[in-house]
Design an enzyme around this catalytic site. Structure first.
Site, short mmCIF file in Angstrom:
data_model
loop_
_atom_site.label_atom_id
_atom_site.label_comp_id
_atom_site.label_asym_id
_atom_site.label_seq_id
_atom_site.Cartn_x
_atom_site.Cartn_y
_atom_site.Cartn_z
CD GLU A 233 -76.13 -24.14 -20.26
OE1 GLU A 233 -77.39 -23.32 -19.90
OE2 GLU A 233 -76.05 -24.97 -19.77
CB CYS B 170 -80.18 -26.11 3.75
SG CYS B 170 -81.51 -24.91 3.04
N1 ADE Z 1 -80.68 -25.21 -17.13
C1 ADE Z 1 -79.96 -24.56 -18.00
N2 ADE Z 1 -78.64 -25.17 -18.26
C2 ADE Z 1 -78.89 -26.83 -17.68
C3 ADE Z 1 -77.33 -27.43 -17.54
N3 ADE Z 1 -76.62 -27.05 -17.88
N4 ADE Z 1 -77.57 -28.11 -16.12
C4 ADE Z 1 -78.96 -28.05 -15.84
N5 ADE Z 1 -79.35 -27.24 -16.32
C5 ADE Z 1 -79.96 -26.10 -17.20
#
Ligand code: ADE
Length: 352
Positions: free
Chosen positions: A47, A216
């Site tokens: 992340e 949506c």
């Molecule tokens: N982009 C950043 N972290 C992510 C995640 N855990 N799942 C999907 N897209 C992401």
């Protein structure tokens, strides 16, 4: 159009069960059912790396980090220069400095186990709103809103939000919280991000394939392309500088120096350069060694707050010239291990 028969949450989770992207740090829905849990060290690393870039770009860096430092204990003991070198090219280098600080704190304060709550995670170095929520949801099933740029776009369209992305975070957070799955908070968060990355894309979204298009508002009104509304663009200030690529006859070594420990690209290696300035006369600094310069090309790079253009000057010098104070000679084959930022990699490619 009739109202959808399934809730947004259920439809999204069903879609994620079938379409979740396989990522090296991710526990897929069928693995989760079998009792596998994500490793918070892996999720944290991915992340932090994924901020400001694509997951595809992150994967080789992630795998290299895990080879070098298989656990948070290993990373806590790594030298900052080694971490910078492995990070080089990912950009936003303050994150590389915070990685080590965070790993050290997890080891010293939590015996190497990441805490489970978003608030405790957020108190760790380099972990903000988004990352704390992502780790808490993905690793510990905390029912919190995980809002990145993809999720903002999905919700701007779902609810025709009339604010630019920079101003709508709280509105989106509230709306995401109302839909979070209590049983599958991690899959819900990852499903929304995957949806934003693969279906609800900035350009040409694949609405026909979207599992929640029945919810949506923008889709119902046929105005998906108008959301999120564009933020008025501020002109980027421009800065200029001169960068010197100086090579030594004989072994071809190149002169490098280290940037200051604070500020932009802190602590990284670079080719010596003038100030980077909006004022042309700041470029008049004396070059680090006296020699006959050849003009190279120019290199441009966009930082968060300004655009930079560097003119490349290049020269070969005698083999016996000593490196000026604070600088050193590095062999070309050693450059990849020197932690050169992306900008300086571009300079190297531009020279000769
Ligand atoms: N982009 C950043 N972290 C992510 C995640 N855990 N799942 C999907 N897209 C992401």
């Amino acid at each position: 159009m009739s109202e959808p028969s399934s809730s947004l949450t259920d439809s999204l989770l069903d879609w994620y069960d079938a379409h979740a992207r396989a990522l090296p740090w991710r526990v897929l829905p069928h693995e989760r059912v079998a009792g596998v849990r994500p490793d918070p060290y892996h999720v944290w690393l991915s992340e932090i790396m994924a901020q400001q870039t694509t997951l595809k770009a992150v994967i080789p860096y992630y795998e290299r980090f895990l080879q070098l430092w298989p656990s948070v204990f290993d990373l806590a003991q790594a030298s900052q220069d080694e971490i910078n070198a492995a990070w080089a090219g990912l950009g936003y280098y303050r994150r590389a400095a915070n990685l080590k600080k965070c790993a050290q704190k997890v080891v010293s304060d939590y015996q190497g186990q990441f805490p489970a709550s978003a608030s405790a995670l957020k108190a760790l170095p380099g972990i903000g709103d988004y990352t704390s929520a992502a780790i808490a949801a993905i690793c510990f099933e905390a029912p919190v809103a995980v809002v990145d740029g993809n999720v903002e776009r999905v919700f701007a369209r779902l609810y025709c939000l009339e604010k630019p992305p920079s101003a709508m975070k709280n509105d989106v957070k509230e709306k995401v919280e109302a839909h979070v799955s209590a049983q599958r908070a991690g899959d819900f968060a990852q499903g929304l991000m995957d949806l934003g990355a693969t279906i609800c894309t900035p350009k040409n979204p694949a609405c026909a394939l979207c599992p929640i298009h029945g919810h949506c508002q923008a889709f119902k009104k046929g105005v998906v392309a108008q959301y999120p509304i564009a933020k008025p663009r501020k002109a980027q200030p421009l800065r200029k500088g001169i960068v010197y690529v100086i090579r030594r006859n004989g072994d071809g070594a190149v002169l490098l120096r280290k940037r200051p420990d604070k500020g932009l690209l802190a602590g990284l290696s670079e080719f010596p350069s003038s100030h980077w300035s909006a004022q042309q006369n700041d470029m008049m600094m004396a070059p680090p060694v006296a020699c006959a310069w050849e003009m190279g090309g120019t290199v441009s790079h966009v930082f968060t707050h300004f655009k930079l253009t560097l003119e490349v000057r290049q020269a070969w010098v005698d083999a016996d010239i000593l490196a000026p104070q604070g600088m050193w000679w590095a062999l070309p084959e050693e450059l990849s291990g020197q932690g050169l930022p992306g900008l300086m990699q571009k300079v190297w490619e531009e020279a000769w």
